[in-house]
Design an enzyme around this catalytic site. Sequence first.
Site, PDB file in Angstrom:
ATOM      1  N   TYR A 143       0.821  -1.218   0.000  1.00 45.93           N
ATOM      2  CA  TYR A 143       0.000   0.000   0.000  1.00 45.93           C
ATOM      3  C   TYR A 143       0.857   1.271   0.000  1.00 45.93           C
ATOM      4  O   TYR A 143       0.361   2.357  -0.294  1.00 45.93           O
ATOM      5  CB  TYR A 143      -0.955   0.028   1.203  1.00 45.93           C
ATOM      6  N   LYS A 193       3.234 -15.662   1.943  1.00 44.38           N
ATOM      7  CA  LYS A 193       3.091 -16.353   0.649  1.00 44.38           C
ATOM      8  C   LYS A 193       4.514 -16.704   0.215  1.00 44.38           C
ATOM      9  O   LYS A 193       4.998 -16.292  -0.843  1.00 44.38           O
ATOM     10  CB  LYS A 193       2.366 -15.413  -0.342  1.00 44.38           C
ATOM     11  N   ASP A 225      -3.427 -18.146   1.230  1.00 50.49           N
ATOM     12  CA  ASP A 225      -4.615 -18.758   0.613  1.00 50.49           C
ATOM     13  C   ASP A 225      -5.204 -19.822   1.538  1.00 50.49           C
ATOM     14  O   ASP A 225      -6.420 -19.922   1.722  1.00 50.49           O
ATOM     15  CB  ASP A 225      -4.294 -19.334  -0.780  1.00 50.49           C
ATOM     16  N   ASP A 249      -5.464  -6.807   5.722  1.00 48.96           N
ATOM     17  CA  ASP A 249      -6.649  -6.030   5.347  1.00 48.96           C
ATOM     18  C   ASP A 249      -7.770  -6.996   4.973  1.00 48.96           C
ATOM     19  O   ASP A 249      -8.911  -6.890   5.455  1.00 48.96           O
ATOM     20  CB  ASP A 249      -6.267  -5.147   4.141  1.00 48.96           C
ATOM     21  N   ASP A 253     -11.090  -8.487   7.640  1.00 48.65           N
ATOM     22  CA  ASP A 253     -12.500  -8.263   7.315  1.00 48.65           C
ATOM     23  C   ASP A 253     -13.259  -9.582   7.266  1.00 48.65           C
ATOM     24  O   ASP A 253     -14.406  -9.664   7.731  1.00 48.65           O
ATOM     25  CB  ASP A 253     -12.637  -7.541   5.966  1.00 48.65           C
TER      26      ASP A 253
END
Length: 366
Positions: A143, A193, A225, A249, A253
């Site tokens: 980001y 990852k 994943d 992020d 959620d």
Amino acid sequence: MSQARKIVILPGDGIGPEIIAEGRRVLETVNQQYDLGLSLQTCLFGGAAYDASGSPLPEDTLSACREADAILLGAIGGPQYDTAPRDLRPERGLLGLRSELKLFSNLRPALLYPELADASSLKPELVAGLDLMIVRELTGGIYFGKPRGIEERNGERVGFNTLVYSESEIRRIAVSAFEIARQRGSRLCSVDKMNVLEVSELWREVVIEVGKDYPDVELTHMFVDNAAMQLVRAPKQFDVIVTSNMFGDILSDAAAMLTGSIGMLPSASLDEAGKGMYEPIHGSAPDIAGQGVANPLATILSVSMMLRYTLKETAAADAIDSAVAQVLAQGYRCKDIASGEANEQLINTTQMGDAIIAALQAGADS
Ligand code: NAD
């Protein structure tokens, strides 16, 4: 008595002032009960500050926040600010405050009280009693990485971002997560990852190095994943998850929605010294603002997190958590968490504050 510590309170917009009023009353109650020596100061922030002073983050609010030991925020924003200049919108004030205070560690618990298990989209037996914490890196990663942009290459547009983490950035979020794990169930799962990304390779190496200083915390690793899959398959396997900005992020959620009740979830953002800003994860809910029906429990639980993680007042934090559990067990519900069962009693924002304070006082008397 502990030294006087300063708490800055930022009610903000929409339901912010309504839920903060209850959070403040609860904080004042435990301040007195446990002789915490906290001094509370309220400042303008967000749209309310923009209306009053032309800036969502006025200089006097920023300097009060810099001097504070901890900050309690309601919520900011609303449709009336959508036409304000981009730099002066309430959200800019929030991003500005997080970066000014270098709040790099974002704590998002997902906790589901047994009485509210029906609110989840998962089967009650999979989620009843869920209690996990996601620690998300908040100020680095893709980001913020540079270079970034959209440009013309070989006759077509190309968009690009950079995923970058330095060793020191990984180390400090890992330390923050291990410390949190120590205060909970002492199990930490680092999500990366590593099979594809070099950044994740370094992430895993550094987390393992930091883990050597925490032999009492059980460290495991999971690909992102798989973590997404496990969160909806068997979420109760997790205690604390630590991960990078973008993975966090998304996962936080998903974890929040496992509980199905946005009005119940607190959060914290911490700096390196453990100073923090505490806030419910929900927004300013303009659709119900001014009606007195907003659920203040996410804010009240944010007060509990503040006591636990910044002020290290565990007994007061435990008392608030038990008061919330007790009030739910007694059947008290705000509108957003009511399911219409026979033993439920529908109450408004202030009455929920009253019920929590009554439970705190009963706990102190017993
Ligand atoms: P929201 O979280 O404000 O509301 C989503 C839904 O949940 C609404 O139906 C609302 O009524 C309900 N809800 C939220 N909190 C509740 C509570 N405590 N009790 C009962 N019901 C509750 O999200 P939104 O509608 O997308 O955003 C509204 C405004 O809030 C926007 O301006 C947005 O930018 C802002 N926002 C602010 C923050 C923040 O302050 N940190 C976070 C998210 C959104």
